[in-house]
Design a protein around this motif. Structure first.
Motif, PDB file in Angstrom:
ATOM      1  N   GLY A 237      -8.633   3.831   1.628  1.00 28.14           N
ATOM      2  CA  GLY A 237      -8.306   4.827   1.399  1.00 28.14           C
ATOM      3  C   GLY A 237      -6.470   5.050   0.681  1.00 28.14           C
ATOM      4  O   GLY A 237      -6.769   5.685  -0.172  1.00 28.14           O
ATOM      5  N   GLN A 238      -5.600   4.468   1.159  1.00 27.75           N
ATOM      6  CA  GLN A 238      -4.213   4.183   0.564  1.00 27.75           C
ATOM      7  C   GLN A 238      -4.564   3.323  -0.962  1.00 27.75           C
ATOM      8  O   GLN A 238      -4.726   2.508  -1.453  1.00 27.75           O
ATOM      9  N   LEU A 239      -5.578   4.782  -2.548  1.00 21.44           N
ATOM     10  CA  LEU A 239      -5.536   4.095  -3.281  1.00 21.44           C
ATOM     11  C   LEU A 239      -5.708   4.524  -4.575  1.00 21.44           C
ATOM     12  O   LEU A 239      -6.295   6.128  -4.401  1.00 21.44           O
ATOM     13  N   THR A 240      -5.071   4.876  -5.287  1.00 13.33           N
ATOM     14  CA  THR A 240      -4.667   5.720  -6.451  1.00 13.33           C
ATOM     15  C   THR A 240      -6.506   5.749  -6.846  1.00 13.33           C
ATOM     16  O   THR A 240      -6.597   4.234  -7.882  1.00 13.33           O
ATOM     17  N   LYS A 241      -7.038   6.909  -7.637  1.00 14.17           N
ATOM     18  CA  LYS A 241      -8.272   7.057  -7.936  1.00 14.17           C
ATOM     19  C   LYS A 241      -8.005   6.881  -8.741  1.00 14.17           C
ATOM     20  O   LYS A 241      -7.381   7.140  -9.634  1.00 14.17           O
ATOM     21  N   LYS A 242      -9.744   6.125  -9.348  1.00 12.87           N
ATOM     22  CA  LYS A 242      -9.927   5.887 -11.147  1.00 12.87           C
ATOM     23  C   LYS A 242      -9.197   6.894 -11.905  1.00 12.87           C
ATOM     24  O   LYS A 242      -8.667   6.138 -12.836  1.00 12.87           O
ATOM     25  N   GLY A 265       2.879  -0.058  -2.904  1.00 13.17           N
ATOM     26  CA  GLY A 265       1.168  -0.611  -3.529  1.00 13.17           C
ATOM     27  C   GLY A 265       0.187  -0.527  -2.758  1.00 13.17           C
ATOM     28  O   GLY A 265      -0.637   0.008  -3.355  1.00 13.17           O
ATOM     29  N   GLY A 266       0.249   0.379  -1.824  1.00 15.20           N
ATOM     30  CA  GLY A 266      -1.152   0.617  -0.862  1.00 15.20           C
ATOM     31  C   GLY A 266      -2.162  -0.706  -1.377  1.00 15.20           C
ATOM     32  O   GLY A 266      -2.595  -1.483  -0.455  1.00 15.20           O
ATOM     33  N   SER A 267      -3.125  -0.062  -2.187  1.00 13.77           N
ATOM     34  CA  SER A 267      -3.936  -1.407  -2.042  1.00 13.77           C
ATOM     35  C   SER A 267      -3.995  -2.007  -3.825  1.00 13.77           C
ATOM     36  O   SER A 267      -4.828  -3.012  -3.746  1.00 13.77           O
ATOM     37  N   GLY A 268      -2.831  -1.729  -4.207  1.00 16.13           N
ATOM     38  CA  GLY A 268      -2.166  -2.887  -5.287  1.00 16.13           C
ATOM     39  C   GLY A 268      -3.287  -2.569  -7.134  1.00 16.13           C
ATOM     40  O   GLY A 268      -3.404  -3.352  -7.745  1.00 16.13           O
ATOM     41  N   SER A 269      -3.798  -1.046  -6.674  1.00 22.86           N
ATOM     42  CA  SER A 269      -4.415  -1.016  -7.569  1.00 22.86           C
ATOM     43  C   SER A 269      -4.009  -1.187  -9.303  1.00 22.86           C
ATOM     44  O   SER A 269      -4.438  -1.044 -10.126  1.00 22.86           O
ATOM     45  N   ILE A 270      -3.154  -0.558  -8.651  1.00 17.41           N
ATOM     46  CA  ILE A 270      -1.943   0.309 -10.567  1.00 17.41           C
ATOM     47  C   ILE A 270      -1.586  -1.257 -11.045  1.00 17.41           C
ATOM     48  O   ILE A 270      -1.953  -1.484 -12.455  1.00 17.41           O
ATOM     49  N   ALA A 271      -0.812  -2.419 -10.108  1.00 14.53           N
ATOM     50  CA  ALA A 271      -0.702  -3.621 -10.496  1.00 14.53           C
ATOM     51  C   ALA A 271      -1.074  -4.490 -11.085  1.00 14.53           C
ATOM     52  O   ALA A 271      -1.212  -5.267 -11.932  1.00 14.53           O
ATOM     53  N   VAL A 272      -2.900  -4.635 -10.329  1.00 19.32           N
ATOM     54  CA  VAL A 272      -3.613  -5.499 -11.143  1.00 19.32           C
ATOM     55  C   VAL A 272      -4.351  -4.401 -12.294  1.00 19.32           C
ATOM     56  O   VAL A 272      -4.152  -6.097 -12.851  1.00 19.32           O
ATOM     57  N   VAL A 286       5.378  -4.224  -4.208  1.00 21.67           N
ATOM     58  CA  VAL A 286       6.456  -3.772  -2.879  1.00 21.67           C
ATOM     59  C   VAL A 286       4.939  -3.054  -1.784  1.00 21.67           C
ATOM     60  O   VAL A 286       4.353  -1.728  -2.141  1.00 21.67           O
ATOM     61  N   GLU A 287       5.114  -3.797  -1.032  1.00 24.29           N
ATOM     62  CA  GLU A 287       3.686  -2.727   0.229  1.00 24.29           C
ATOM     63  C   GLU A 287       4.612  -2.806   1.557  1.00 24.29           C
ATOM     64  O   GLU A 287       4.982  -4.384   1.886  1.00 24.29           O
ATOM     65  N   ARG A 288       5.292  -2.202   2.745  1.00 24.85           N
ATOM     66  CA  ARG A 288       5.542  -2.509   4.402  1.00 24.85           C
ATOM     67  C   ARG A 288       4.945  -2.388   4.741  1.00 24.85           C
ATOM     68  O   ARG A 288       5.100  -3.219   6.082  1.00 24.85           O
ATOM     69  N   ASP A 289       3.647  -2.283   4.612  1.00 22.26           N
ATOM     70  CA  ASP A 289       2.401  -2.296   5.875  1.00 22.26           C
ATOM     71  C   ASP A 289       2.074  -4.024   5.330  1.00 22.26           C
ATOM     72  O   ASP A 289       1.160  -4.378   4.463  1.00 22.26           O
ATOM     73  N   PRO A 290       2.081  -4.619   6.340  1.00 25.63           N
ATOM     74  CA  PRO A 290       1.624  -6.013   6.413  1.00 25.63           C
ATOM     75  C   PRO A 290      -0.238  -6.132   5.788  1.00 25.63           C
ATOM     76  O   PRO A 290      -0.410  -7.386   4.955  1.00 25.63           O
ATOM     77  N   VAL A 291      -0.228  -5.518   6.805  1.00 23.82           N
ATOM     78  CA  VAL A 291      -2.495  -5.412   6.716  1.00 23.82           C
ATOM     79  C   VAL A 291      -2.713  -5.055   5.271  1.00 23.82           C
ATOM     80  O   VAL A 291      -3.532  -5.794   4.302  1.00 23.82           O
ATOM     81  N   ARG A 292      -2.147  -4.358   4.827  1.00 25.70           N
ATOM     82  CA  ARG A 292      -1.671  -3.259   2.859  1.00 25.70           C
ATOM     83  C   ARG A 292      -1.369  -5.205   2.307  1.00 25.70           C
ATOM     84  O   ARG A 292      -2.077  -4.878   1.099  1.00 25.70           O
ATOM     85  N   ALA A 293      -0.317  -5.060   2.658  1.00 28.20           N
ATOM     86  CA  ALA A 293      -0.005  -6.144   1.544  1.00 28.20           C
ATOM     87  C   ALA A 293      -1.215  -7.297   1.525  1.00 28.20           C
ATOM     88  O   ALA A 293      -1.400  -8.042   0.431  1.00 28.20           O
ATOM     89  N   GLY A 294      -1.604  -7.383   3.076  1.00 24.87           N
ATOM     90  CA  GLY A 294      -3.119  -8.891   2.549  1.00 24.87           C
ATOM     91  C   GLY A 294      -3.653  -8.479   1.579  1.00 24.87           C
ATOM     92  O   GLY A 294      -4.549  -9.324   0.426  1.00 24.87           O
ATOM     93  N   PHE A 329       7.207   2.212 -10.827  1.00 27.19           N
ATOM     94  CA  PHE A 329       5.751   3.002 -10.325  1.00 27.19           C
ATOM     95  C   PHE A 329       5.887   3.183  -9.599  1.00 27.19           C
ATOM     96  O   PHE A 329       6.014   2.200  -8.663  1.00 27.19           O
ATOM     97  N   ILE A 330       5.701   4.120  -8.853  1.00 27.77           N
ATOM     98  CA  ILE A 330       6.446   4.539  -7.544  1.00 27.77           C
ATOM     99  C   ILE A 330       5.349   5.436  -6.597  1.00 27.77           C
ATOM    100  O   ILE A 330       5.053   6.949  -7.855  1.00 27.77           O
ATOM    101  N   GLY A 331       4.421   5.345  -6.030  1.00 30.34           N
ATOM    102  CA  GLY A 331       2.881   5.884  -5.441  1.00 30.34           C
ATOM    103  C   GLY A 331       3.462   6.037  -3.995  1.00 30.34           C
ATOM    104  O   GLY A 331       2.553   6.929  -3.995  1.00 30.34           O
ATOM    105  N   GLY A 332       4.357   5.762  -3.416  1.00 30.75           N
ATOM    106  CA  GLY A 332       4.723   6.135  -1.918  1.00 30.75           C
ATOM    107  C   GLY A 332       5.996   6.318  -1.631  1.00 30.75           C
ATOM    108  O   GLY A 332       7.146   5.634  -1.846  1.00 30.75           O
ATOM    109  N   GLY A 333       6.610   7.311  -0.671  1.00 25.04           N
ATOM    110  CA  GLY A 333       7.541   6.732  -0.482  1.00 25.04           C
ATOM    111  C   GLY A 333       8.819   7.412  -0.987  1.00 25.04           C
ATOM    112  O   GLY A 333      10.201   7.049  -0.775  1.00 25.04           O
TER     113      GLY A 333
END
Length: 410
Positions: A237-242, A265-272, A286-294, A329-333
């Motif tokens: 759900g943490q995704l910058t939509k299309k 980063g959330g899901s990384g869509s902007i960087a990708v 840069v993402e603080r949540d290890p699960v999201r970073a993976g 790009f700052i997408g959160g925090g």
């Protein structure tokens, strides 16, 4: 021809699978006159006894050894052997960066790409090239488009099977594959097949894989412009939509060679999608949540940009020590203490900053920074048609406030 005594300090000689017989007079003369010849073991074994100089095999890893070897043999006639064209995914780049172009005399040989295109009857300018030599072969996913032709430079005999597996996983199983071995040499050989049914045993480690891309029925079509379908990403759900993502990339304005900081980063869509804009683009997510970073790492690999660097940690602390960005790009925090200040300070003059938010608190912060630094403050609103009983109506997504600004010179 320039006499050996007047040539630059390092002569770089490209050599093919045809070995000594395939070299021109200049290459033979340089190797025969060299006091030291550096190369891979396979390349050194191609030289005849008349090349009497000391033979030095490259250590592994290769790149860090370049300055030491140049220093050790300074003042001696030094020749370096390279596969094919030394300046095409070869050692020539590292030598030029370390010693300077003026210190090199490069004698290229036809590259494996030239040979492969000749054998396949493909126009070289219309072919995409992906190197899996010392690189993640997942980059091939970024070159997969129906009807395109791709050459994969292979590091070993197991690569064709890995390529076939990747093609199947990405929905390109019907693609035709041709493995071209020992190109230009007396043992040249080819194996043809289809990725979906590929079962050929491992062959020669010196090979190039030619792929004629065919997208399987039902496989999503992924465009080259920003705004990939949301379901192209694994996300929670943490995704910058299309549509917001497309507008955000337009504001960030990626260009070849530039570096992006994707903060939160959330899901990384902007960087990708920044990285998909050009093969020379660079990005750190840069993402603080290890699960999201993976998850960001998996998305980057699946979409053909495994070079994305993922930093697990909370900003602004996790930003310390990162290379200077061209865009942030700052997408959160956004309301985190010191985050905007740190990102702004890191940007050089001419750098771009784009920040998105859906909360009133962060919107107030962006409004204040807009008042102080200018730029553009934009409200992005997207509505989609949905069923309303037997009719159709609009469902409004949460509006996004976006601040974009270019940092002026001091």
């Amino acid at each position: 021809m320039t006499p050996i005594s007047e040539q630059p300090a390092v002569t770089v000689v490209g050599i093919g699978a045809d070995g000594w017989a395939g070299l021109g007079p200049a290459g033979r003369e340089a190797l025969a006159a060299a006091e030291v010849v550096v190369g891979g073991p396979r390349q050194l074994d191609l030289l005849p006894p008349e090349c009497a100089g000391e033979r030095v095999a490259w250590p592994s890893p290769l790149r860090p050894a370049v300055p030491k070897l140049l220093a050790e043999h300074a003042g001696r006639r030094l020749a370096v052997l390279a596969s094919g064209d030394p300046m095409f995914y070869g050692i020539g780049r590292a030598l030029a960066e370390e010693a300077g172009p003026a210190a090199l005399h490069v004698l290229p040989h036809p590259s494996s790409v030239s040979y492969a295109c000749a054998r396949m009857g493909w126009a070289m300018q219309d072919v995409d090239v992906v190197s899996a030599v010392g690189r993640d072969p997942a980059a091939l996913a970024g070159a997969l488009h129906d009807g395109r032709r791709v050459l994969v430079l292979a590091p070993d005999a197991a690569t064709p099977a890995r390529i076939a597996e990747l093609l199947r996983e990405r929905g390109y199983g019907p693609s035709r594959m041709t493995v071209l071995e020992q190109l230009g040499g007396p043992a040249e050989h080819r194996v043809d097949g289809v990725a979906g049914t590929w079962s050929a045993p491992a062959g020669d480690p010196l090979n190039v894989v030619a792929v004629e891309c065919v997208r399987a029925a039902g496989t999503p079509r992924l465009p080259v412009v920003p705004g990939l379908p949301d379901d192209a990403y694994e996300h929670d759900g943490q995704l910058t939509k299309k549509y917001v993502r497309a507008a955000t990339l337009a504001a960030l304005a990626p260009a070849p060679g530039e570096l992006l900081w994707d903060v939160g980063g959330g899901s990384g869509s902007i960087a990708v999608e920044w990285l998909r804009a050009h093969r020379a683009c660079r990005a750190v997510s840069v993402e603080r949540d290890p699960v999201r970073a993976g998850r960001i790492t998996r998305n980057a690999r699946a979409l053909g940009v495994p070079r994305l660097k993922v930093v697990t940690g909370a900003a602004p602390g996790a930003l310390a020590g990162l290379p200077v960005p061209d865009a942030v790009f700052i997408g959160g925090g956004l309301t985190g203490a010191g985050l905007l200040e740190t990102c702004w300070a890191a940007l050089p003059a001419g750098g771009r900053l784009v920040a998105n938010t859906v909360t009133l608190e962060s919107e107030a912060l962006l409004t204040e920074w807009y008042r102080r630094h200018g730029g553009e403050l934009t409200r992005l609103a997207v509505a989609q048609a949905v069923p309303v009983g037997s009719f159709t109506g609009w469902r409004q997504a949460m509006p996004v406030t976006q601040w974009s600004v270019t940092k002026p010179a001091e």
